[in-house]
Design a protein around this motif. Structure first.
Motif, mmCIF file in Angstrom:
data_model
loop_
_atom_site.group_PDB
_atom_site.id
_atom_site.type_symbol
_atom_site.label_atom_id
_atom_site.label_comp_id
_atom_site.label_asym_id
_atom_site.label_seq_id
_atom_site.Cartn_x
_atom_site.Cartn_y
_atom_site.Cartn_z
ATOM 1 N N GLU A 296 55.933 14.570 66.806
ATOM 2 C CA GLU A 296 56.566 16.010 67.239
ATOM 3 C C GLU A 296 56.340 16.653 68.514
ATOM 4 O OE1 GLU A 296 59.171 17.193 65.396
ATOM 5 O OE2 GLU A 296 59.274 15.923 63.723
ATOM 6 N N LEU A 297 55.090 16.622 68.919
ATOM 7 C CA LEU A 297 54.777 17.287 70.295
ATOM 8 C C LEU A 297 55.204 16.309 71.320
ATOM 9 C CD1 LEU A 297 51.129 18.274 69.592
ATOM 10 C CD2 LEU A 297 53.089 19.669 69.346
ATOM 11 N N THR A 298 55.253 15.014 71.219
ATOM 12 C CA THR A 298 55.742 14.054 72.204
ATOM 13 C C THR A 298 57.317 14.381 72.279
ATOM 14 O OG1 THR A 298 53.850 12.577 71.718
ATOM 15 C CG2 THR A 298 56.050 11.666 72.916
ATOM 16 N N ALA A 299 57.908 14.350 71.170
ATOM 17 C CA ALA A 299 59.299 14.621 71.304
ATOM 18 C C ALA A 299 59.615 15.967 72.174
ATOM 19 C CB ALA A 299 60.004 14.870 69.675
ATOM 20 N N LEU A 300 58.744 17.172 71.963
ATOM 21 C CA LEU A 300 59.031 18.391 72.486
ATOM 22 C C LEU A 300 58.854 17.969 74.025
ATOM 23 C CD1 LEU A 300 56.888 21.090 70.713
ATOM 24 C CD2 LEU A 300 59.419 21.109 71.424
ATOM 25 N N VAL A 301 58.010 17.413 74.545
ATOM 26 C CA VAL A 301 57.805 16.870 76.008
ATOM 27 C C VAL A 301 58.908 16.344 76.374
ATOM 28 C CG1 VAL A 301 56.327 15.663 77.501
ATOM 29 C CG2 VAL A 301 55.238 17.073 75.933
ATOM 30 N N GLN A 302 59.418 15.351 75.659
ATOM 31 C CA GLN A 302 60.602 14.589 76.112
ATOM 32 C C GLN A 302 61.798 15.429 76.384
ATOM 33 O OE1 GLN A 302 60.672 11.429 73.194
ATOM 34 N NE2 GLN A 302 59.304 10.135 74.114
ATOM 35 N N ALA A 303 61.949 16.400 75.203
ATOM 36 C CA ALA A 303 63.104 17.192 75.310
ATOM 37 C C ALA A 303 63.380 17.948 76.578
ATOM 38 C CB ALA A 303 63.188 18.142 73.852
ATOM 39 N N VAL A 304 62.357 18.321 76.890
ATOM 40 C CA VAL A 304 61.980 19.371 78.100
ATOM 41 C C VAL A 304 62.098 18.715 79.509
ATOM 42 C CG1 VAL A 304 60.555 20.827 79.531
ATOM 43 C CG2 VAL A 304 60.802 21.208 77.012
ATOM 44 N N THR A 305 61.366 17.441 79.498
ATOM 45 C CA THR A 305 61.237 16.699 80.788
ATOM 46 C C THR A 305 62.569 16.030 80.899
ATOM 47 O OG1 THR A 305 60.043 14.555 79.658
ATOM 48 C CG2 THR A 305 58.762 16.453 80.772
ATOM 49 N N GLU A 306 63.526 15.628 79.965
ATOM 50 C CA GLU A 306 64.527 14.954 80.152
ATOM 51 C C GLU A 306 65.888 15.803 80.178
ATOM 52 O OE1 GLU A 306 64.577 12.056 77.060
ATOM 53 O OE2 GLU A 306 62.699 11.012 77.809
ATOM 54 N N GLY A 307 65.562 17.204 79.925
ATOM 55 C CA GLY A 307 66.482 18.084 80.094
ATOM 56 C C GLY A 307 67.531 18.195 78.723
ATOM 57 N N ALA A 308 67.009 17.849 77.582
ATOM 58 C CA ALA A 308 67.459 17.874 76.541
ATOM 59 C C ALA A 308 67.704 19.531 75.816
ATOM 60 C CB ALA A 308 66.904 17.141 75.292
#
Length: 539
Positions: free
Chosen positions: A527-539
């Protein structure tokens, strides 16, 4: 240090904001960029507490509440005061005498079982060539300076009788040991450290005022040594270590150089703060309805039954340590929290609540016992940023992340946490210090406990065993009842290449298997990794 000097040189000085940025860098938090900067709490991962109470930038000053309320560099520069922050000086001897038990101490007493070995430990660097009398004198200076370290703590039933004696009541020579590790291999040194830490734990006797043991690992006259401090949890917490370790190292440096030890002043003693806190219990009565609503949160059993204090004790607990690598933890603790204008706990608890729902197949609220630093500004004129003691708050939170995307979950959890006044300090006061409301809190505690301790500088994996042994550690008596079915203690460890998120999971071994807890730990990191991806990928 050369890179830091270049960073400072690039910042124009003169304006309040620029001065503040230089000051933050100089106090060890790292350079905060101009423009829309990240939050101080995020940038420091909790280290922000380390510079409150020091002389402010360009003569300015600010209170503890200023830092925790105005968390950006721009905002803090705007409220920086040019005069004193209004701390009321203590009368001579006010720090000595009987101390009221604080809510977290009362919670500890309520657990029952053996209590003498409940400790935390960290290490301070000892300069090469240091002699035993110099170490002894340095430890004595710190003992005399920080009153709580001399406290006498007698447990009478389920309540503590606490007394702080005069500065010369505890002699450093009685609590200091020297262990020769010169010439030993790294593995051998690591083994000796573990052995000595356990032995030091066994020498703690709170009722006799022995709440600290110091073990000097002497690596020889040409090598840096380590002074391991094993301190009973009654008088130390995560923030205290940011005061205690630098003070010990400063004292050692002064003594070795032949100077007098001059440690920064402690503005407010632990005794004064505890007495002021006790007076807050009546004021918080208006929060009772909030805490009753939180307590009504459904908390389905994680195991076959609830905790049994005779069975579910420290000796039967399982433990698992996991690490989130720097490429994920770095953005998580910085850019992600900043993107939501939140704190580190907002994102960590969002991930945890979503993971728990996945793990147990539910989609409702998740009840968590949350630990906080507890150094809230309960009254004007107090400043505990240089005070060593156990200030921790423990309070329940009901987290409902929803079933949408991770971004919306962060916003929901952040709002839920902000509904709680003053980081939950009122809960413990109403439960343990207000006779009119104490009976309203009968019933089991949340099954899940969570504590984020902030960011700590550590040695690299290639450093010697003594450097690695300096990190924060802790333990308890084998027969001490567990507080939660599952507990997570997390901290960011930064060796200079960015932070890793280190999480230690502990659980009732008679209720859950290691495999089952490992699944939850993995779900949290996902879940934490998904959060990082959501922010860094502009989701």
């Amino acid at each position: 240090m050369d890179e830091l000097a270049e960073d400072v040189a690039d910042i124009p000085v003169g304006r309040p904001l620029d001065n503040m940025r230089v000051y933050v860098l100089d106090t060890g938090l790292g350079l905060v960029p101009p423009g829309v900067v990240g939050e101080l709490y995020v940038a420091g991962g909790g280290v922000g507490r380390g510079f409150v109470g020091r002389p402010g930038p360009a003569g300015g000053g600010f209170s503890p509440r200023d830092v925790f309320r105005w968390r950006t560099v721009e905002a803090l520069a705007g409220v920086a005061q040019t005069a004193s922050v209004g701390v009321v000086a203590e009368a001579a001897g006010e720090s000595l005498g009987e101390v009221p038990s604080t809510p977290v101490m009362s919670l500890f007493a309520e657990r029952g079982g053996p209590v003498d070995g409940f400790y935390q430990s960290m290490g301070a660097r000892v300069p090469s060539g240091t002699r035993f009398p110099q170490v002894e004198r340095s430890v004595q200076a710190v003992l005399d300076h920080h009153d709580a370290l001399r406290m006498c703590a007698v447990l009478e039933g389920d309540r503590w009788e606490l007394t702080v004696p005069a500065a010369d009541a505890l002699r450093a020579g009685s609590i200091l040991r020297r262990v020769d590790v010169a010439g030993l291999s790294q593995d051998a040194v690591a083994g000796v450290v573990v052995e000595q830490r356990v032995a030091a734990q066994g020498r703690l006797v709170p009722a006799d005022g022995v709440l600290l043991q110091a073990v000097w690992f002497d690596a020889g006259p040409a090598a840096e040594g380590l002074l391991l401090l094993v301190v009973h949890h009654l008088v130390v917490d995560g923030v205290s270590w940011r005061i205690l370790v630098p003070d010990v190292e400063a004292a050692l440096a002064a003594v070795v150089a032949g100077r007098e030890v001059e440690l920064a002043a402690v503005a407010t003693s632990f005794r004064r703060w505890a007495r002021q806190l006790a007076g807050e219990a009546e004021v918080r009565a208006g929060e009772l309805a909030l805490w009753q609503r939180v307590a009504r949160t459904a908390d389905p059993l994680l195991g076959a039954r609830g905790l049994d204090p005779l069975v579910d004790v420290a000796s039967s607990a399982g433990q698992l340590e996991v690490r989130l690598p720097v490429e994920v933890a770095g953005p998580l603790l910085g850019a992600v929290a900043s993107a939501f204008r939140g704190e580190v706990n907002d994102v960590l608890l969002t991930g945890l609540s979503r993971a728990v729902n996945r793990w147990r197949g539910t989609d409702g609220p998740v009840l968590v016992d949350l630990e906080g630093h507890g150094r809230e500004e309960v009254a004007a004129g107090l400043d505990v940023t240089r005070t060593v003691g156990w200030f921790t708050t423990v309070y329940p939170v009901s987290l409902e992340p929803g079933s949408g995307d991770v971004g919306s979950s962060v916003k929901r959890v952040k709002e839920q946490l902000r509904e709680i006044p003053d980081k939950g300090i009122g809960y413990g006061l109403l439960r343990y210090a207000n006779v009119d409301t104490a009976t309203e809190f009968e019933g089991p505690a949340p099954q899940i406990g969570f504590n984020y301790l902030g960011r700590f500088q550590t040695g690299t994996h290639s450093d010697g065993a003594l450097t690695q042994a300096a990190g924060l550690s802790g333990g308890m008596d084998a027969g001490m009842p567990l507080a939660h079915v599952v507990e997570v203690n997390a901290l960011a460890e930064d060796s200079g290449e960015g932070p890793e998120l280190r999480a230690v999971w502990s659980w009732a071994g008679e209720l859950l298997s290691e495999e089952r807890v490992a699944e939850l730990a993995q779900a949290w990191f996902e879940e934490l990794t998904a959060l990082v991806q959501a922010v860094t990928e502009g989701a």
